[in-house]
Motif scaffolding. Structure first.
Motif, PDB file in Angstrom:
ATOM      1  N   GLY A 138       3.572  51.083 -42.054  1.00 43.72           N
ATOM      2  CA  GLY A 138       3.324  51.761 -40.733  1.00 43.72           C
ATOM      3  C   GLY A 138       2.263  52.229 -40.066  1.00 43.72           C
ATOM      4  N   GLU A 139       2.120  53.837 -41.182  1.00 39.83           N
ATOM      5  CA  GLU A 139       2.231  54.645 -40.321  1.00 39.83           C
ATOM      6  C   GLU A 139       0.670  54.163 -40.579  1.00 39.83           C
ATOM      7  OE1 GLU A 139       3.831  58.386 -42.463  1.00 39.83           O
ATOM      8  OE2 GLU A 139       5.740  56.686 -42.900  1.00 39.83           O
ATOM      9  N   ALA A 140       0.227  54.136 -41.466  1.00 43.03           N
ATOM     10  CA  ALA A 140      -0.949  53.790 -41.995  1.00 43.03           C
ATOM     11  C   ALA A 140      -1.787  51.871 -42.276  1.00 43.03           C
ATOM     12  CB  ALA A 140      -1.717  54.278 -43.659  1.00 43.03           C
ATOM     13  N   GLY A 141      -2.631  51.886 -41.396  1.00 45.92           N
ATOM     14  CA  GLY A 141      -2.986  50.105 -41.705  1.00 45.92           C
ATOM     15  C   GLY A 141      -3.640  49.790 -43.117  1.00 45.92           C
ATOM     16  N   GLY A 142      -4.348  51.020 -43.337  1.00 39.40           N
ATOM     17  CA  GLY A 142      -4.438  50.072 -44.786  1.00 39.40           C
ATOM     18  C   GLY A 142      -5.112  51.528 -45.105  1.00 39.40           C
ATOM     19  N   TRP A 143      -6.473  51.212 -46.282  1.00 42.11           N
ATOM     20  CA  TRP A 143      -7.488  52.378 -46.510  1.00 42.11           C
ATOM     21  C   TRP A 143      -8.552  51.692 -47.378  1.00 42.11           C
ATOM     22  CZ3 TRP A 143      -8.877  51.415 -51.801  1.00 42.11           C
ATOM     23  CH2 TRP A 143      -7.879  50.263 -52.466  1.00 42.11           C
ATOM     24  N   ASP A 144      -9.971  52.211 -47.506  1.00 37.42           N
ATOM     25  CA  ASP A 144     -11.372  52.196 -47.608  1.00 37.42           C
ATOM     26  C   ASP A 144     -11.939  52.874 -49.031  1.00 37.42           C
ATOM     27  OD1 ASP A 144     -13.859  50.247 -48.148  1.00 37.42           O
ATOM     28  OD2 ASP A 144     -13.751  50.539 -45.313  1.00 37.42           O
ATOM     29  N   VAL A 145     -12.339  52.643 -49.713  1.00 42.49           N
ATOM     30  CA  VAL A 145     -13.219  53.961 -50.014  1.00 42.49           C
ATOM     31  C   VAL A 145     -14.686  54.016 -49.675  1.00 42.49           C
ATOM     32  CG1 VAL A 145     -12.047  53.454 -51.791  1.00 42.49           C
ATOM     33  CG2 VAL A 145     -14.034  52.729 -51.980  1.00 42.49           C
ATOM     34  N   GLY A 146     -15.488  54.762 -49.647  1.00 40.82           N
ATOM     35  CA  GLY A 146     -17.444  55.890 -49.476  1.00 40.82           C
ATOM     36  C   GLY A 146     -17.845  56.673 -50.600  1.00 40.82           C
ATOM     37  N   VAL A 147     -18.780  57.589 -49.867  1.00 37.70           N
ATOM     38  CA  VAL A 147     -19.616  57.896 -50.640  1.00 37.70           C
ATOM     39  C   VAL A 147     -19.545  58.937 -49.852  1.00 37.70           C
ATOM     40  CG1 VAL A 147     -19.756  56.410 -52.304  1.00 37.70           C
ATOM     41  CG2 VAL A 147     -21.647  57.415 -51.131  1.00 37.70           C
ATOM     42  N   THR A 148     -19.928  60.674 -50.265  1.00 38.52           N
ATOM     43  CA  THR A 148     -20.441  61.319 -49.110  1.00 38.52           C
ATOM     44  C   THR A 148     -21.777  61.660 -49.734  1.00 38.52           C
ATOM     45  OG1 THR A 148     -20.318  62.916 -51.613  1.00 38.52           O
ATOM     46  CG2 THR A 148     -18.337  63.378 -50.433  1.00 38.52           C
ATOM     47  N   GLU A 149     -22.402  62.190 -48.914  1.00 38.47           N
ATOM     48  CA  GLU A 149     -23.773  62.515 -48.681  1.00 38.47           C
ATOM     49  C   GLU A 149     -24.674  62.530 -50.377  1.00 38.47           C
ATOM     50  OE1 GLU A 149     -21.594  64.125 -46.866  1.00 38.47           O
ATOM     51  OE2 GLU A 149     -22.230  63.520 -44.788  1.00 38.47           O
ATOM     52  N   ILE A 150     -23.920  62.970 -50.490  1.00 36.83           N
ATOM     53  CA  ILE A 150     -24.524  62.886 -52.941  1.00 36.83           C
ATOM     54  C   ILE A 150     -23.847  62.242 -53.335  1.00 36.83           C
ATOM     55  CG2 ILE A 150     -25.154  65.559 -52.117  1.00 36.83           C
ATOM     56  CD1 ILE A 150     -22.790  66.540 -53.129  1.00 36.83           C
ATOM     57  N   GLY A 151     -23.250  61.342 -52.818  1.00 36.88           N
ATOM     58  CA  GLY A 151     -22.649  60.142 -53.331  1.00 36.88           C
ATOM     59  C   GLY A 151     -21.468  60.563 -54.275  1.00 36.88           C
ATOM     60  N   ASP A 152     -20.712  61.650 -54.087  1.00 29.32           N
ATOM     61  CA  ASP A 152     -19.454  61.611 -54.524  1.00 29.32           C
ATOM     62  C   ASP A 152     -18.415  60.747 -54.131  1.00 29.32           C
ATOM     63  OD1 ASP A 152     -19.981  63.881 -56.606  1.00 29.32           O
ATOM     64  OD2 ASP A 152     -19.791  65.605 -54.635  1.00 29.32           O
ATOM     65  N   PRO A 153     -17.738  60.627 -54.765  1.00 37.65           N
ATOM     66  CA  PRO A 153     -16.837  59.061 -54.154  1.00 37.65           C
ATOM     67  C   PRO A 153     -15.318  59.439 -52.990  1.00 37.65           C
ATOM     68  CG  PRO A 153     -15.620  60.202 -56.175  1.00 37.65           C
ATOM     69  CD  PRO A 153     -17.035  61.023 -55.995  1.00 37.65           C
ATOM     70  N   GLN A 154     -14.951  59.344 -52.404  1.00 43.88           N
ATOM     71  CA  GLN A 154     -14.098  58.922 -50.998  1.00 43.88           C
ATOM     72  C   GLN A 154     -13.189  58.383 -50.466  1.00 43.88           C
ATOM     73  OE1 GLN A 154     -17.204  60.096 -47.877  1.00 43.88           O
ATOM     74  NE2 GLN A 154     -16.534  62.642 -47.780  1.00 43.88           N
ATOM     75  N   PHE A 155     -11.976  58.362 -50.697  1.00 39.82           N
ATOM     76  CA  PHE A 155     -11.138  57.549 -50.057  1.00 39.82           C
ATOM     77  C   PHE A 155     -10.499  58.229 -49.084  1.00 39.82           C
ATOM     78  CE2 PHE A 155      -6.488  57.154 -49.311  1.00 39.82           C
ATOM     79  CZ  PHE A 155      -6.160  55.453 -49.821  1.00 39.82           C
ATOM     80  N   TYR A 156     -10.636  57.057 -48.065  1.00 43.89           N
ATOM     81  CA  TYR A 156      -9.712  57.309 -46.728  1.00 43.89           C
ATOM     82  C   TYR A 156      -9.119  56.640 -45.875  1.00 43.89           C
ATOM     83  CZ  TYR A 156     -15.256  57.624 -46.209  1.00 43.89           C
ATOM     84  OH  TYR A 156     -16.177  58.417 -46.669  1.00 43.89           O
ATOM     85  N   LEU A 157      -7.267  56.581 -45.768  1.00 44.64           N
ATOM     86  CA  LEU A 157      -6.783  56.572 -45.238  1.00 44.64           C
ATOM     87  C   LEU A 157      -6.334  56.317 -43.403  1.00 44.64           C
ATOM     88  CD1 LEU A 157      -3.447  55.460 -46.292  1.00 44.64           C
ATOM     89  CD2 LEU A 157      -3.194  57.549 -44.912  1.00 44.64           C
ATOM     90  N   LEU A 158      -6.174  54.710 -43.742  1.00 46.13           N
ATOM     91  CA  LEU A 158      -6.126  54.361 -41.892  1.00 46.13           C
ATOM     92  C   LEU A 158      -5.468  54.290 -41.347  1.00 46.13           C
ATOM     93  CD1 LEU A 158      -9.602  51.660 -43.028  1.00 46.13           C
ATOM     94  CD2 LEU A 158      -9.952  54.012 -41.815  1.00 46.13           C
ATOM     95  N   GLY A 159      -5.227  54.797 -39.858  1.00 47.79           N
ATOM     96  CA  GLY A 159      -4.605  53.946 -39.148  1.00 47.79           C
ATOM     97  C   GLY A 159      -4.272  52.133 -39.007  1.00 47.79           C
ATOM     98  N   PRO A 160      -3.538  52.516 -38.099  1.00 50.76           N
ATOM     99  CA  PRO A 160      -2.359  51.282 -37.564  1.00 50.76           C
ATOM    100  C   PRO A 160      -4.257  50.489 -37.055  1.00 50.76           C
ATOM    101  CG  PRO A 160      -1.014  52.640 -36.765  1.00 50.76           C
ATOM    102  CD  PRO A 160      -2.124  53.737 -37.843  1.00 50.76           C
ATOM    103  N   PRO A 161      -4.137  49.173 -37.071  1.00 51.39           N
ATOM    104  CA  PRO A 161      -5.242  48.150 -35.968  1.00 51.39           C
ATOM    105  C   PRO A 161      -4.607  48.439 -34.148  1.00 51.39           C
ATOM    106  CG  PRO A 161      -3.613  46.882 -37.558  1.00 51.39           C
ATOM    107  CD  PRO A 161      -3.552  47.952 -37.473  1.00 51.39           C
ATOM    108  N   PRO A 162      -4.939  48.971 -33.470  1.00 56.05           N
ATOM    109  CA  PRO A 162      -6.373  47.823 -34.086  1.00 56.05           C
ATOM    110  C   PRO A 162      -7.893  49.472 -33.947  1.00 56.05           C
ATOM    111  CG  PRO A 162      -5.697  48.660 -31.469  1.00 56.05           C
ATOM    112  CD  PRO A 162      -4.880  48.389 -32.106  1.00 56.05           C
ATOM    113  N   ARG A 163      -6.965  49.823 -33.806  1.00 53.92           N
ATOM    114  CA  ARG A 163      -8.440  51.964 -33.916  1.00 53.92           C
ATOM    115  C   ARG A 163      -9.213  51.694 -35.091  1.00 53.92           C
ATOM    116  NH1 ARG A 163      -6.523  56.375 -30.642  1.00 53.92           N
ATOM    117  NH2 ARG A 163      -8.661  57.217 -31.085  1.00 53.92           N
ATOM    118  N   ASP A 164      -7.758  51.831 -36.022  1.00 47.47           N
ATOM    119  CA  ASP A 164      -8.710  51.633 -37.316  1.00 47.47           C
ATOM    120  C   ASP A 164      -9.216  53.152 -37.554  1.00 47.47           C
ATOM    121  OD1 ASP A 164      -7.126  49.302 -38.521  1.00 47.47           O
ATOM    122  OD2 ASP A 164      -8.945  48.590 -38.290  1.00 47.47           O
ATOM    123  N   GLU A 165      -8.650  54.256 -36.804  1.00 49.37           N
ATOM    124  CA  GLU A 165      -8.899  55.215 -37.282  1.00 49.37           C
ATOM    125  C   GLU A 165      -9.095  56.704 -38.607  1.00 49.37           C
ATOM    126  OE1 GLU A 165      -7.640  57.891 -34.838  1.00 49.37           O
ATOM    127  OE2 GLU A 165      -6.455  57.188 -34.037  1.00 49.37           O
TER     128      GLU A 165
END
Length: 117
Positions: A36-63
Motif C-alpha cells: 500500500g505504500e505505492a499505488g502502481g507503476w507506469d512507464v514512459g520516455v524522456t525527451e530524447i526517447g530513453d525509457p523511464q519507470f514511474y512508481l506511483l503513490g496511492p490513489p486518488p492522487r497517484d503522484e
C-alpha cells in the motif's frame, strides 16, 4: 582510396524497457506495491526517447514517488520532484537503493506519527 563500411554501434532499445529489466524493477519494488505504500507503476520516455519507470503513490492522487531512467548505460533514480538521488551502471544496485529509500521514508513517517501521538 578504398572505403570500408564499419557497422554502426548498436543502440539500446529506445523508448522501452527490455522485459528482463522491467521485471527486475517490478519484482524488487513488489513489497511497496503490495503493502500500500505505492499505488502502481507506469512507464514512459524522456525527451530524447530513453525509457523511464514511474512508481506511483496511492490513489486518488497517484503522484510520482520515484522515477528510474536508463540513459544509455547509466541508470538514474529520481524522487517525485525530479531530484537525482542515485546513479549507477547496474540496475540491480539502483533498484535495491530505491527500495531502501522507500523503506527509510516509511520508517520516518511512522516515527513522526509516533512523536505526534
Amino acid at each position: 582510396m578504398k572505403i570500408i563500411a564499419f557497422p554502426s554501434k548498436a543502440q539500446p532499445e529506445g523508448g522501452s524497457w527490455p522485459a528482463t529489466e522491467l521485471n527486475e524493477i517490478v519484482e524488487t519494488l513488489a513489497p511497496q506495491l503490495s503493502g500500500g505504500e505505492a499505488g502502481g507503476w507506469d512507464v514512459g520516455v524522456t525527451e530524447i526517447g530513453d525509457p523511464q519507470f514511474y512508481l506511483l503513490g496511492p490513489p486518488p492522487r497517484d503522484e510520482c514517488i520515484l522515477c528510474i531512467s536508463r540513459l544509455s548505460r547509466v541508470y538514474v533514480l529520481e524522487d517525485g520532484a525530479g531530484k537525482v538521488l542515485f546513479e549507477h551502471n547496474s540496475l540491480a544496485v539502483l533498484v535495491e537503493q530505491a527500495r531502501a529509500l522507500l523503506q527509510q521514508a516509511k520508517s520516518q513517517i511512522v516515527a513522526r506519527a509516533t512523536v505526534l501521538w
